[in-house]
Design a protein around this motif. Structure first.
Motif, PDB file in Angstrom:
ATOM      1  N   PHE A 223     -32.361 -16.091 -20.464  1.00  0.00           N
ATOM      2  CA  PHE A 223     -32.023 -17.261 -21.280  1.00  0.00           C
ATOM      3  C   PHE A 223     -30.628 -17.780 -20.937  1.00  0.00           C
ATOM      4  O   PHE A 223     -30.405 -18.993 -20.822  1.00  0.00           O
ATOM      5  N   MET A 224     -29.677 -16.859 -20.762  1.00  0.00           N
ATOM      6  CA  MET A 224     -28.315 -17.288 -20.451  1.00  0.00           C
ATOM      7  C   MET A 224     -28.235 -17.934 -19.071  1.00  0.00           C
ATOM      8  O   MET A 224     -27.426 -18.840 -18.831  1.00  0.00           O
ATOM      9  N   ALA A 225     -29.094 -17.506 -18.150  1.00  0.00           N
ATOM     10  CA  ALA A 225     -29.173 -18.177 -16.846  1.00  0.00           C
ATOM     11  C   ALA A 225     -29.687 -19.601 -17.021  1.00  0.00           C
ATOM     12  O   ALA A 225     -29.236 -20.542 -16.335  1.00  0.00           O
ATOM     13  N   CYS A 226     -30.616 -19.771 -17.976  1.00  0.00           N
ATOM     14  CA  CYS A 226     -31.118 -21.117 -18.298  1.00  0.00           C
ATOM     15  C   CYS A 226     -29.996 -21.974 -18.881  1.00  0.00           C
ATOM     16  O   CYS A 226     -29.877 -23.162 -18.559  1.00  0.00           O
ATOM     17  N   LEU A 227     -29.168 -21.383 -19.728  1.00  0.00           N
ATOM     18  CA  LEU A 227     -28.039 -22.124 -20.312  1.00  0.00           C
ATOM     19  C   LEU A 227     -27.072 -22.576 -19.225  1.00  0.00           C
ATOM     20  O   LEU A 227     -26.525 -23.684 -19.288  1.00  0.00           O
ATOM     21  N   ASP A 228     -26.868 -21.723 -18.221  1.00  0.00           N
ATOM     22  CA  ASP A 228     -26.000 -22.110 -17.112  1.00  0.00           C
ATOM     23  C   ASP A 228     -26.582 -23.314 -16.377  1.00  0.00           C
ATOM     24  O   ASP A 228     -25.840 -24.187 -15.903  1.00  0.00           O
ATOM     25  N   ARG A 229     -27.901 -23.360 -16.317  1.00  0.00           N
ATOM     26  CA  ARG A 229     -28.572 -24.493 -15.671  1.00  0.00           C
ATOM     27  C   ARG A 229     -28.356 -25.781 -16.474  1.00  0.00           C
ATOM     28  O   ARG A 229     -28.195 -26.865 -15.911  1.00  0.00           O
ATOM     29  N   LEU A 230     -28.336 -25.628 -17.781  1.00  0.00           N
ATOM     30  CA  LEU A 230     -28.090 -26.799 -18.629  1.00  0.00           C
ATOM     31  C   LEU A 230     -26.672 -27.316 -18.450  1.00  0.00           C
ATOM     32  O   LEU A 230     -26.390 -28.491 -18.685  1.00  0.00           O
ATOM     33  N   GLY A 231     -25.759 -26.409 -18.024  1.00  0.00           N
ATOM     34  CA  GLY A 231     -24.403 -26.812 -17.707  1.00  0.00           C
ATOM     35  C   GLY A 231     -23.526 -26.986 -18.927  1.00  0.00           C
ATOM     36  O   GLY A 231     -23.969 -26.882 -20.074  1.00  0.00           O
ATOM     37  N   ARG A 232     -22.252 -27.236 -18.670  1.00  0.00           N
ATOM     38  CA  ARG A 232     -21.271 -27.435 -19.729  1.00  0.00           C
ATOM     39  C   ARG A 232     -21.018 -28.919 -19.910  1.00  0.00           C
ATOM     40  O   ARG A 232     -20.913 -29.669 -18.959  1.00  0.00           O
ATOM     41  N   ASP A 233     -20.907 -29.315 -21.164  1.00  0.00           N
ATOM     42  CA  ASP A 233     -20.690 -30.725 -21.486  1.00  0.00           C
ATOM     43  C   ASP A 233     -19.764 -30.777 -22.683  1.00  0.00           C
ATOM     44  O   ASP A 233     -20.031 -30.133 -23.715  1.00  0.00           O
ATOM     45  N   GLU A 234     -18.681 -31.521 -22.576  1.00  0.00           N
ATOM     46  CA  GLU A 234     -17.714 -31.589 -23.674  1.00  0.00           C
ATOM     47  C   GLU A 234     -18.313 -32.182 -24.937  1.00  0.00           C
ATOM     48  O   GLU A 234     -17.834 -31.945 -26.044  1.00  0.00           O
ATOM     49  N   SER A 235     -19.353 -32.981 -24.777  1.00  0.00           N
ATOM     50  CA  SER A 235     -19.927 -33.665 -25.942  1.00  0.00           C
ATOM     51  C   SER A 235     -20.978 -32.832 -26.664  1.00  0.00           C
ATOM     52  O   SER A 235     -21.415 -33.204 -27.744  1.00  0.00           O
ATOM     53  N   ARG A 236     -21.409 -31.712 -26.035  1.00  0.00           N
ATOM     54  CA  ARG A 236     -22.443 -30.914 -26.694  1.00  0.00           C
ATOM     55  C   ARG A 236     -22.395 -29.467 -26.232  1.00  0.00           C
ATOM     56  O   ARG A 236     -21.819 -29.134 -25.191  1.00  0.00           O
ATOM     57  N   LEU A 237     -23.014 -28.606 -27.030  1.00  0.00           N
ATOM     58  CA  LEU A 237     -23.152 -27.189 -26.706  1.00  0.00           C
ATOM     59  C   LEU A 237     -24.532 -26.933 -26.122  1.00  0.00           C
ATOM     60  O   LEU A 237     -25.519 -27.545 -26.555  1.00  0.00           O
ATOM     61  N   ALA A 238     -24.613 -26.005 -25.151  1.00  0.00           N
ATOM     62  CA  ALA A 238     -25.922 -25.654 -24.602  1.00  0.00           C
ATOM     63  C   ALA A 238     -26.738 -24.875 -25.626  1.00  0.00           C
ATOM     64  O   ALA A 238     -27.949 -25.075 -25.767  1.00  0.00           O
ATOM     65  N   PHE A 239     -26.060 -23.971 -26.380  1.00  0.00           N
ATOM     66  CA  PHE A 239     -26.772 -23.132 -27.355  1.00  0.00           C
ATOM     67  C   PHE A 239     -25.873 -22.854 -28.543  1.00  0.00           C
ATOM     68  O   PHE A 239     -24.659 -22.693 -28.400  1.00  0.00           O
ATOM     69  N   TYR A 240     -26.515 -22.800 -29.713  1.00  0.00           N
ATOM     70  CA  TYR A 240     -25.745 -22.469 -30.908  1.00  0.00           C
ATOM     71  C   TYR A 240     -26.621 -21.754 -31.925  1.00  0.00           C
ATOM     72  O   TYR A 240     -27.802 -22.081 -32.102  1.00  0.00           O
TER      73      TYR A 240
END
Length: 458
Positions: A223-240
């Motif tokens: 799952f965390m590898a999937c989050l890395d795929r979603l990438g980082r974005d200042e306007s939103r969180l990948a997971f919470y």
């Protein structure tokens, strides 16, 4: 040769007949002026002699509930004394949205004009303290209760029968919902709706990042590898997710694969390596979350609010909380929780219980029967995201009234992973100690070795 039925058996049958007729009259199923079944019919139905039936009817006549009409029969007496029953109903406020409770109450009262529902909102916070006072002072006849709150009553009472009336089980309920509310083969809570803890994800965010749809079974590392795929974005969180509630952090321990059993001295090895793996996995997920966003979200409801604003791509939630997303302007879907060592998720069931001290037990049972009827359960299925306890209603197929996640029925595929908070086999004090130890580790105030040492003392 068969044993002769005891006098107690006859008394029980007679009481059953009296109670059934009284309930039908008081609740309006038998209306004023309507004739009750004949002596012969009652004798056959309850396996009683004609004389015993007569004695039972004499008692109902003494209560001014029935009257004999010579050479005609016995009918319900026309009396305003028993025309209306007031039923005090304690409920979780979230159920107004989660099961469209206001509609169900109105529909029930239209069908049962003799029973007036008096709703009393009950907060999740201090639930036990508030409701126990209400129940003891007969301020509630019937109330909603989940498995965690039910266990609170068990922890503080030597006999659950002193608090709740045995429930007449409804037919067709998912078989795994009722056992947590049964003691000595007697059921005390009737399940109404349920939900596992799941993931909910924004499909547009996955498409934008060309991320694969979540599988039916995966680990937190995947799952965390999937989050890395979603990438980082200042306007939103990948997971919470909000970890510090009893419907979140225990899941990681249940996924450890450890059997939470005590030894002969009553001790349990909470310092097992698999448990530390679970605590570390939870910690890694927490550290991926922006602290500012955590301060914004003090509870699960706000998590759903942030998700509906598309500031979160994936969240840990329930079918209940997805009802906050009914006005969402984007497509979303659901997935099973990833796991540490063993696939597990928490099962959350909300049911109804009757106050043992109530003087309106019959009306309370009628209300519960109505909420578990196919009509009511199908209304819940069609108008909310909550899962009805009645299997036939939950698995209904037809034209949907609005948007529904394509994987809505995933709860059936993961039912083998359902677990309960009570599976940890810990008392409230031990749970508090355990959470304190994990919090110290998650906040970086203690290292792994200090945390293991603290766990070993619990």
């Amino acid at each position: 040769m068969q044993a002769k039925p005891s006098r107690t058996t006859f008394r029980n049958r007679l009481d059953e007949m009296i109670t059934a007729l009284r309930d039908d009259i008081v609740t309006g199923r038998l209306k004023s002026g309507e004739f009750i079944p004949s002596l012969m019919q009652l004798s056959k139905q309850f396996q009683l002699s004609i004389n015993s039936v007569q004695k039972g009817l004499d008692q109902l006549a003494a209560e001014s509930l029935i009257e004999r009409i010579p050479r005609v029969g016995i009918r319900v007496k026309d009396s305003t004394r028993h025309s209306t029953v007031s039923l005090s109903f304690g409920y979780y406020p979230s159920l107004m949205e989660d099961v469209d409770l206001q509609h169900l109450i109105a529909a029930f009262q239209e069908e049962h004009p003799h029973i007036r529902i008096q709703p009393v909102p009950l907060q999740y916070e201090n639930y036990y303290d508030v409701t126990s006072n209400y129940l003891y002072n007969e301020m509630l006849d019937v109330l909603t209760i989940n498995h965690i709150n039910f266990n609170q009553y068990e922890d503080r009472h030597t006999d659950i029968r002193e608090v709740f009336e045995p429930i007449k089980p409804a037919a067709g309920i998912y078989p795994y919902l009722s056992p947590p509310f049964m003691r000595d083969k007697t059921q005390y809570v009737q399940p109404i709706v349920f939900s596992p803890v799941i993931l909910c994800y924004n499909q547009q965010h996955f498409e934008q990042r060309q991320a694969d749809e979540p599988p039916l079974e995966w680990t937190w590392q995947e799952f965390m590898a999937c989050l890395d795929r979603l990438g980082r974005d200042e306007s939103r969180l990948a997971f919470y997710f909000y970890p510090a509630t009893l419907n979140r952090w225990p899941i990681f321990l249940l996924q450890s694969g450890v059997e939470f059993k005590r030894n002969k001295t009553g001790k349990m090895n909470l310092a097992a390596p698999q448990i530390m793996d679970s605590i570390q996995t939870c910690n890694e997920l927490i550290q991926r979350q922006n602290m500012f966003q955590i301060l914004l979200s003090e509870n699960d409801v706000n998590v759903e609010e942030l998700f509906s604003q598309q500031r979160i791509s994936v969240m840990m939630t329930t079918y209940f909380n997805m009802n906050r997303l009914r006005r969402a302007s984007f497509p979303f879907d659901i997935a099973p929780l990833p796991y540490v060592h063993t696939p597990k998720t928490l099962l959350i069931t909300i049911g109804m219980a009757i106050n043992r001290r109530s003087k309106q037990k019959a009306a309370a049972q009628v209300f519960i029967d109505y909420l578990t009827s196919y009509r009511s359960q199908l209304h819940i299925r069609k108008t909310t995201y909550s899962i009805p306890a009645l299997q036939r209603a939950a698995e209904w197929h037809g034209e949907e009234l609005g948007y529904r996640p394509s994987r809505y029925n995933i709860y059936r595929d993961i039912s083998h992973t359902y677990a309960l908070l009570s599976d940890l086999n810990l008392n409230p004090h031990e749970i508090e100690e355990l959470l304190n130890a994990m919090n110290m580790y998650w906040m970086g105030m203690e290292n792994k070795e200090a945390t293991l040492s603290r766990l070993a003392t619990i």
